[in-house]
Design a protein around this motif. Structure first.
Motif, PDB file in Angstrom:
ATOM      1  N   VAL A 115       0.835  -1.203   0.000  1.00 11.03           N
ATOM      2  CA  VAL A 115       0.000   0.000   0.000  1.00 11.03           C
ATOM      3  C   VAL A 115       0.870   1.253   0.000  1.00 11.03           C
ATOM      4  CG1 VAL A 115      -1.658   1.338   1.360  1.00 11.03           C
ATOM      5  CG2 VAL A 115      -1.983  -1.122   1.061  1.00 11.03           C
ATOM      6  N   ARG A 116       1.905   1.265   0.819  1.00 11.06           N
ATOM      7  CA  ARG A 116       2.806   2.424   0.839  1.00 11.06           C
ATOM      8  C   ARG A 116       3.444   2.635  -0.528  1.00 11.06           C
ATOM      9  NH1 ARG A 116       4.491   4.860   5.468  1.00 11.06           N
ATOM     10  NH2 ARG A 116       3.808   3.960   7.465  1.00 11.06           N
ATOM     11  N   ARG A 117       3.847   1.544  -1.158  1.00  6.43           N
ATOM     12  CA  ARG A 117       4.506   1.644  -2.463  1.00  6.43           C
ATOM     13  C   ARG A 117       3.537   2.125  -3.544  1.00  6.43           C
ATOM     14  NH1 ARG A 117       5.899  -3.226  -2.737  1.00  6.43           N
ATOM     15  NH2 ARG A 117       4.260  -3.991  -4.121  1.00  6.43           N
ATOM     16  N   GLU A 118       2.330   1.604  -3.546  1.00  8.64           N
ATOM     17  CA  GLU A 118       1.379   1.899  -4.619  1.00  8.64           C
ATOM     18  C   GLU A 118       0.545   3.156  -4.371  1.00  8.64           C
ATOM     19  OE1 GLU A 118       1.355   0.372  -7.421  1.00  8.64           O
ATOM     20  OE2 GLU A 118       2.756  -1.220  -6.876  1.00  8.64           O
ATOM     21  N   LEU A 119       0.186   3.411  -3.102  1.00  9.60           N
ATOM     22  CA  LEU A 119      -0.705   4.522  -2.791  1.00  9.60           C
ATOM     23  C   LEU A 119      -0.009   5.688  -2.109  1.00  9.60           C
ATOM     24  CD1 LEU A 119      -3.871   2.547  -1.577  1.00  9.60           C
ATOM     25  CD2 LEU A 119      -3.327   3.359  -3.875  1.00  9.60           C
ATOM     26  N   GLY A 120       1.231   5.474  -1.641  1.00  9.53           N
ATOM     27  CA  GLY A 120       2.010   6.574  -1.087  1.00  9.53           C
ATOM     28  C   GLY A 120       1.865   6.796   0.395  1.00  9.53           C
ATOM     29  N   VAL A 121       0.911   6.110   1.034  1.00 13.89           N
ATOM     30  CA  VAL A 121       0.695   6.253   2.480  1.00 13.89           C
ATOM     31  C   VAL A 121       0.372   4.883   3.068  1.00 13.89           C
ATOM     32  CG1 VAL A 121      -0.080   8.661   2.443  1.00 13.89           C
ATOM     33  CG2 VAL A 121      -1.734   6.817   2.086  1.00 13.89           C
ATOM     34  N   ALA A 122       0.434   4.783   4.383  1.00 14.76           N
ATOM     35  CA  ALA A 122       0.084   3.535   5.058  1.00 14.76           C
ATOM     36  C   ALA A 122      -1.411   3.254   4.919  1.00 14.76           C
ATOM     37  CB  ALA A 122       0.472   3.623   6.537  1.00 14.76           C
ATOM     38  N   PRO A 123      -1.829   2.004   5.058  1.00 13.36           N
ATOM     39  CA  PRO A 123      -3.255   1.667   4.928  1.00 13.36           C
ATOM     40  C   PRO A 123      -4.168   2.506   5.818  1.00 13.36           C
ATOM     41  CG  PRO A 123      -1.948  -0.341   4.960  1.00 13.36           C
ATOM     42  CD  PRO A 123      -1.000   0.789   5.266  1.00 13.36           C
ATOM     43  N   HIS A 124      -3.790   2.669   7.082  1.00 11.86           N
ATOM     44  CA  HIS A 124      -4.632   3.452   7.998  1.00 11.86           C
ATOM     45  C   HIS A 124      -4.751   4.892   7.517  1.00 11.86           C
ATOM     46  CE1 HIS A 124      -6.438   4.958  11.686  1.00 11.86           C
ATOM     47  NE2 HIS A 124      -5.503   5.891  11.719  1.00 11.86           N
ATOM     48  N   ALA A 125      -3.637   5.482   7.055  1.00  7.62           N
ATOM     49  CA  ALA A 125      -3.657   6.875   6.578  1.00  7.62           C
ATOM     50  C   ALA A 125      -4.541   7.001   5.347  1.00  7.62           C
ATOM     51  CB  ALA A 125      -2.239   7.343   6.280  1.00  7.62           C
ATOM     52  N   PHE A 126      -4.497   6.009   4.458  1.00  5.25           N
ATOM     53  CA  PHE A 126      -5.343   6.057   3.266  1.00  5.25           C
ATOM     54  C   PHE A 126      -6.818   6.030   3.661  1.00  5.25           C
ATOM     55  CE2 PHE A 126      -7.678   4.382  -0.320  1.00  5.25           C
ATOM     56  CZ  PHE A 126      -7.127   5.062  -1.395  1.00  5.25           C
ATOM     57  N   ARG A 127      -7.155   5.150   4.607  1.00  8.42           N
ATOM     58  CA  ARG A 127      -8.546   5.087   5.075  1.00  8.42           C
ATOM     59  C   ARG A 127      -8.975   6.412   5.696  1.00  8.42           C
ATOM     60  NH1 ARG A 127      -9.768  -0.800   7.915  1.00  8.42           N
ATOM     61  NH2 ARG A 127     -10.633  -1.771   6.015  1.00  8.42           N
ATOM     62  N   LEU A 128      -8.083   7.050   6.436  1.00  4.01           N
ATOM     63  CA  LEU A 128      -8.411   8.324   7.064  1.00  4.01           C
ATOM     64  C   LEU A 128      -8.694   9.388   6.011  1.00  4.01           C
ATOM     65  CD1 LEU A 128      -8.656  10.103   9.570  1.00  4.01           C
ATOM     66  CD2 LEU A 128      -6.176  10.458   9.476  1.00  4.01           C
ATOM     67  N   LEU A 129      -7.879   9.437   4.955  1.00  2.00           N
ATOM     68  CA  LEU A 129      -8.105  10.408   3.888  1.00  2.00           C
ATOM     69  C   LEU A 129      -9.431  10.138   3.180  1.00  2.00           C
ATOM     70  CD1 LEU A 129      -4.510  10.634   2.378  1.00  2.00           C
ATOM     71  CD2 LEU A 129      -5.683  12.359   3.763  1.00  2.00           C
ATOM     72  N   ALA A 130      -9.767   8.873   2.990  1.00  6.40           N
ATOM     73  CA  ALA A 130     -11.046   8.529   2.374  1.00  6.40           C
ATOM     74  C   ALA A 130     -12.203   8.998   3.249  1.00  6.40           C
ATOM     75  CB  ALA A 130     -11.125   7.023   2.131  1.00  6.40           C
ATOM     76  N   ARG A 131     -12.056   8.883   4.571  1.00  7.89           N
ATOM     77  CA  ARG A 131     -13.106   9.342   5.486  1.00  7.89           C
ATOM     78  C   ARG A 131     -13.240  10.865   5.460  1.00  7.89           C
ATOM     79  NH1 ARG A 131     -10.623   6.834  10.440  1.00  7.89           N
ATOM     80  NH2 ARG A 131     -11.942   8.345  11.552  1.00  7.89           N
ATOM     81  N   LEU A 132     -12.134  11.566   5.287  1.00  9.87           N
ATOM     82  CA  LEU A 132     -12.194  13.022   5.174  1.00  9.87           C
ATOM     83  C   LEU A 132     -12.908  13.437   3.890  1.00  9.87           C
ATOM     84  CD1 LEU A 132      -8.624  13.930   6.470  1.00  9.87           C
ATOM     85  CD2 LEU A 132     -10.786  14.665   7.501  1.00  9.87           C
ATOM     86  N   ASN A 133     -12.672  12.697   2.806  1.00  5.15           N
ATOM     87  CA  ASN A 133     -13.409  12.979   1.572  1.00  5.15           C
ATOM     88  C   ASN A 133     -14.893  12.690   1.736  1.00  5.15           C
ATOM     89  OD1 ASN A 133     -11.414  13.964  -0.236  1.00  5.15           O
ATOM     90  ND2 ASN A 133     -10.607  11.896  -0.486  1.00  5.15           N
ATOM     91  N   LEU A 134     -15.216  11.617   2.470  1.00  2.00           N
ATOM     92  CA  LEU A 134     -16.617  11.324   2.757  1.00  2.00           C
ATOM     93  C   LEU A 134     -17.247  12.458   3.555  1.00  2.00           C
ATOM     94  CD1 LEU A 134     -19.118   9.516   2.883  1.00  2.00           C
ATOM     95  CD2 LEU A 134     -18.080   8.348   4.845  1.00  2.00           C
ATOM     96  N   ALA A 135     -16.485  13.024   4.489  1.00  2.00           N
ATOM     97  CA  ALA A 135     -17.002  14.146   5.284  1.00  2.00           C
ATOM     98  C   ALA A 135     -17.346  15.327   4.387  1.00  2.00           C
ATOM     99  CB  ALA A 135     -15.969  14.553   6.338  1.00  2.00           C
ATOM    100  N   ARG A 136     -16.535  15.580   3.371  1.00  2.00           N
ATOM    101  CA  ARG A 136     -16.849  16.664   2.428  1.00  2.00           C
ATOM    102  C   ARG A 136     -18.155  16.364   1.698  1.00  2.00           C
ATOM    103  NH1 ARG A 136     -11.282  19.041  -0.159  1.00  2.00           N
ATOM    104  NH2 ARG A 136     -12.767  20.054  -1.549  1.00  2.00           N
ATOM    105  N   GLN A 137     -18.322  15.134   1.251  1.00  2.81           N
ATOM    106  CA  GLN A 137     -19.535  14.765   0.530  1.00  2.81           C
ATOM    107  C   GLN A 137     -20.771  14.943   1.406  1.00  2.81           C
ATOM    108  OE1 GLN A 137     -19.135  10.780  -1.011  1.00  2.81           O
ATOM    109  NE2 GLN A 137     -17.125  11.187  -1.882  1.00  2.81           N
TER     110      GLN A 137
END
Length: 242
Positions: free
Chosen positions: A179-201
Motif C-alpha cells: 500500500v505504501r509503495r502503490e498509494l504513497g501512504v500507510a493503509p490506515h492513513a489512506f482510510r483516514l483520507l477517504a473518510r475526510l473525503n466522505l465528510a466533504r460529501q
C-alpha cells in the motif's frame, strides 16, 4: 448568458457550490503565498488555475510548480501535498469536477488568459480548460488501475487491515508495504483520507457537522475539525457555509 463566480477574497480558502452538476465545488485563495497542507487526494479531478503568484505540489517524490497563467489538472485519487509558496500575492481558483473521464497523470498547461480576479472566470471556461487537459491525457495505465482496486479494497470494507490483507493473500506487513509503495501512504492513513473525503460529501449534502463526524467515523466533531483543517486548509464549519 455566461455566468460568473462570486467569492469573498480573503487570506484563506473559500469554498462555494457552483450550482451545476458538472462542477462539484469551487474554492478560491487570495493572499501572501499559499498554505502548505498534508498529503491528500480527492474523489474528483482538481483543476488548479493560478492567476498570480504560484502553487507548488509534492507528487510522487517530485515538486510540481504551477506558475501564474497556467492550469494543472490533478487526477482523482492522486496523492498530492500542497507546499507553502513565497510570500508574493497568490490568486488561485480550484475547481473540482466529476471524474467521469479517466486520467492517470498530472498535466500543466497555459490557459492564455489575463484574468485578474477569480470572479472573472465563468464555469463554461473552467470546463473548457478541464476538457482540453483531459483530452490530451493518456489512457490510465495498468498500474493506475491496480492502485484504484487497492484503494477500493481498503475503503469498501470495514474489516481490520490484517483481515483485508488476508483476503488478498498477503501478510499484514507485506500488505502495508504494498500500500505504501502503490498509494504513497500507510493503509490506515489512506482510510483516514477517504473518510475526510466522505465528510466533504456529507457536508455538501447538507448534514450537520456533528452528524458528519459520526457518519464518517471520527470520534467527535473536534477530531474531524482538527484533521480537516490540517488536510484541506479550512474548518468544516467554514468549508460549506452558505
Amino acid at each position: 448568458m455566461t455566468s460568473v463566480l462570486r467569492f469573498a477574497m480573503t487570506n484563506a480558502w473559500t469554498y462555494r457550490r457552483a450550482d451545476r452538476d458538472d462542477i462539484v465545488e469551487l474554492a478560491s485563495w487570495r493572499g501572501a503565498g499559499s498554505l502548505g497542507l498534508r498529503p491528500h487526494f480527492h474523489d474528483e479531478h482538481q483543476l488548479v488555475l493560478v492567476l498570480s503568484g504560484s502553487r507548488s505540489f509534492r507528487i510522487d517524490g517530485e515538486t510540481i510548480t504551477v506558475p501564474a497563467g497556467h492550469a494543472a489538472l490533478i487526477p482523482a485519487g492522486m496523492l498530492h501535498a500542497p507546499m507553502p509558496t513565497p510570500d508574493e500575492e497568490t490568486v488561485c481558483l480550484n475547481a473540482y469536477v466529476p471524474a467521469s473521464r479517466a486520467c492517470s497523470s498530472l498535466r500543466v498547461v497555459s490557459f492564455r488568459a489575463r484574468w485578474q480576479r477569480v470572479d472573472e472566470i465563468s464555469p463554461e471556461r473552467i470546463l473548457e480548460i478541464a476538457g482540453d487537459i483531459l483530452s490530451r491525457a493518456p489512457s490510465p495505465s495498468t498500474g493506475r488501475t491496480g492502485r484504484s482496486k487497492l484503494g477500493a479494497a481498503l475503503t469498501e470494507s470495514l474489516a481490520p487491515i490484517g483481515a483485508v490483507a488476508a483476503s488478498l493473500g498477503r501478510s499484514r506487513e507485506g500488505f502495508s508495504r504494498m500500500v505504501r509503495r502503490e498509494l504513497g501512504v500507510a493503509p490506515h492513513a489512506f482510510r483516514l483520507l477517504a473518510r475526510l473525503n466522505l465528510a466533504r460529501q456529507l457536508q455538501r449534502a447538507g448534514e450537520p457537522i456533528a452528524a458528519v463526524a459520526a457518519d464518517a467515523g471520527f470520534s467527535d466533531q473536534s477530531h474531524l475539525t482538527r484533521l480537516f483543517r490540517r488536510t484541506f486548509g479550512t474548518t468544516p464549519g467554514v468549508y460549506w457555509r452558505d
